[in-house]
Scaffold this motif. Structure first.
Motif, PDB file in Angstrom:
ATOM      1  N   ASN A 275       0.844  -1.189   0.000  1.00  0.00           N
ATOM      2  CA  ASN A 275       0.000   0.000   0.000  1.00  0.00           C
ATOM      3  C   ASN A 275       0.882   1.242   0.000  1.00  0.00           C
ATOM      4  O   ASN A 275       2.067   1.200   0.354  1.00  0.00           O
ATOM      5  CB  ASN A 275      -0.960   0.003   1.191  1.00  0.00           C
ATOM      6  CG  ASN A 275      -0.247  -0.089   2.532  1.00  0.00           C
ATOM      7  OD1 ASN A 275       0.418   0.852   2.952  1.00  0.00           O
ATOM      8  ND2 ASN A 275      -0.372  -1.242   3.200  1.00  0.00           N
ATOM      9  N   THR A 276       0.315   2.337  -0.404  1.00  0.00           N
ATOM     10  CA  THR A 276       1.090   3.571  -0.597  1.00  0.00           C
ATOM     11  C   THR A 276       1.681   4.088   0.711  1.00  0.00           C
ATOM     12  O   THR A 276       2.758   4.701   0.718  1.00  0.00           O
ATOM     13  CB  THR A 276       0.198   4.656  -1.223  1.00  0.00           C
ATOM     14  OG1 THR A 276      -0.958   4.840  -0.388  1.00  0.00           O
ATOM     15  CG2 THR A 276      -0.253   4.242  -2.614  1.00  0.00           C
ATOM     16  N   LYS A 277       1.012   3.846   1.818  1.00  0.00           N
ATOM     17  CA  LYS A 277       1.500   4.359   3.101  1.00  0.00           C
ATOM     18  C   LYS A 277       2.411   3.360   3.808  1.00  0.00           C
ATOM     19  O   LYS A 277       2.946   3.681   4.878  1.00  0.00           O
ATOM     20  CB  LYS A 277       0.315   4.694   4.007  1.00  0.00           C
ATOM     21  CG  LYS A 277      -0.571   5.812   3.472  1.00  0.00           C
ATOM     22  CD  LYS A 277      -1.693   6.127   4.438  1.00  0.00           C
ATOM     23  CE  LYS A 277      -2.577   7.247   3.920  1.00  0.00           C
ATOM     24  NZ  LYS A 277      -3.684   7.559   4.879  1.00  0.00           N
ATOM     25  N   ASN A 278       2.546   2.161   3.234  1.00  0.00           N
ATOM     26  CA  ASN A 278       3.338   1.105   3.869  1.00  0.00           C
ATOM     27  C   ASN A 278       2.884   0.885   5.324  1.00  0.00           C
ATOM     28  O   ASN A 278       3.697   0.777   6.252  1.00  0.00           O
ATOM     29  CB  ASN A 278       4.837   1.454   3.822  1.00  0.00           C
ATOM     30  CG  ASN A 278       5.698   0.227   4.123  1.00  0.00           C
ATOM     31  OD1 ASN A 278       5.305  -0.909   3.842  1.00  0.00           O
ATOM     32  ND2 ASN A 278       6.865   0.452   4.715  1.00  0.00           N
ATOM     33  N   TYR A 279       1.549   0.851   5.478  1.00  0.00           N
ATOM     34  CA  TYR A 279       0.946   0.740   6.820  1.00  0.00           C
ATOM     35  C   TYR A 279       0.491  -0.688   7.065  1.00  0.00           C
ATOM     36  O   TYR A 279      -0.218  -1.285   6.247  1.00  0.00           O
ATOM     37  CB  TYR A 279      -0.250   1.693   6.928  1.00  0.00           C
ATOM     38  CG  TYR A 279      -1.027   1.553   8.224  1.00  0.00           C
ATOM     39  CD1 TYR A 279      -0.545   2.097   9.402  1.00  0.00           C
ATOM     40  CD2 TYR A 279      -2.247   0.873   8.235  1.00  0.00           C
ATOM     41  CE1 TYR A 279      -1.256   1.971  10.585  1.00  0.00           C
ATOM     42  CE2 TYR A 279      -2.959   0.744   9.415  1.00  0.00           C
ATOM     43  CZ  TYR A 279      -2.462   1.289  10.590  1.00  0.00           C
ATOM     44  OH  TYR A 279      -3.170   1.162  11.760  1.00  0.00           O
TER      45      TYR A 279
END
Length: 323
Positions: A275-279
């Motif tokens: 995911n874009t936030k690396n969450y």
């Protein structure tokens, strides 16, 4: 039944004549045939309006009586029997069975809801007697803001609603639920009928209610993986919401009380999604943890259970979903 119908119509006609006299309308002038024969003057608009109103009232009464007769169990059969008794009927004169009523008449929506409610309550009381048991620890509620407390009260509502609908529910406890506290006030403010919830609420600690060896504190920071649900155990959920940044608070609390701990097998069955936030987070809301536990207790499948409770926003997915 035919003779009875004629008597009813005669009575209604008499009632109509009486009403028209009270309204100063001559019954003889009520019909168009009388006006044609005697050349009577036409009625005024006011008289005609009153007459039409009474005709509508009587017609409504006839329809209502007819519907009531049709709705009575066996009414159709009784009517046929009486007519056959008067006119000869079939040879043998046996009783004709009444037609069965529609299911919607026998089981109206209200009765179906009451039946469903009774079954749900029965399942909950069975869980109270034999387990499994789930406890929400509210001993840390004073660490939360008003916004976080309101979110926790909302999660308790969702948890209870899901448990009530479950085929194999848990028996629920709210411990250290202090009268007058913020979480106490928010639960009653946000949850209609909260006082009627089928669960135990107490100001006592779970340490005062259950033996230590029966308690398993569920915390995402535990090193132990929850492998199965034991109906003889009591599973504790920390009453904290997702936004609360209290690293390892529930783990430290359980360790200070010498309790067993466990975490959901998220890493064992799921993988991190790109995911874009690396969450990626293994911390779930209490109602999401319950969805996992409830689904597993029903299906005995951790993949199905984790799919039911772990949303994609947590950054974890099942391997099949990633493909």
């Amino acid at each position: 039944m035919e003779g009875g119908g004629g008597g009813g119509e005669a009575g209604e006609a008499a009632a109509l004549r009486k009403a028209m006299r009270l309204l100063r309308i001559e019954p003889a002038a009520a019909g168009p045939s009388a006006a044609r024969a005697g050349g009577a003057a036409p009625c005024s608009r006011n008289v005609l309006r009153k007459r039409r109103r009474w005709e509508r009232v009587l017609a409504a009464r006839r329809r209502r009586r007819r519907q009531e007769r049709e709705a009575e169990p066996g009414a159709a059969g009784r009517g046929r029997d009486e007519r056959r008794g008067a006119g000869g009927g079939r040879r043998g004169g046996g009783c004709v069975a009444a037609q069965p009523l529609e299911v919607s008449r026998l089981c109206p929506a209200g009765a179906a809801r009451r039946h469903s409610k009774a079954l749900a309550e029965q399942r909950l009381l069975e869980a109270r007697a034999s387990g499994p048991r789930l406890c929400v620890d509210l001993g840390m509620a004073d660490r939360m803001s008003l916004k976080e407390t309101s979110r926790l009260a909302s999660q308790i509502r969702r948890l209870y609603g899901a448990n009530r609908q479950a085929e194999k529910p848990f028996w629920l406890y709210l411990t250290e639920f202090v009268v007058g506290s913020l979480i106490y006030e928010e639960c009653f403010r946000m949850n209609d009928g909260f006082s009627n919830y089928l669960m135990d609420t107490t100001q006592e600690s779970y340490l005062d209610l259950f033996p230590l060896d029966a308690i398993v504190y569920l915390t995402p920071d535990s090193e132990n993986v929850l492998e199965d649900i034991d109906p003889k155990k009591v599973y504790i959920l920390g009453g904290l919401v997702d936004e609360s940044i209290h690293k390892k608070l529930t783990l430290r609390r359980a360790q200070e009380q010498s309790l067993q701990t466990a975490r959901l097998p998220i890493c064992e069955y799921m993988i991190k999604a790109v995911n874009t936030k690396n969450y990626h987070s293994e911390t779930l809301a209490i109602n999401q943890v319950f969805d996992v536990l409830s689904t597993y207790y029903k299906t005995r499948s951790w993949p199905d259970a984790l799919k039911a409770g772990v949303s994609s926003g947590k950054g974890y997915v099942l391997p099949d979903a990633e493909k």
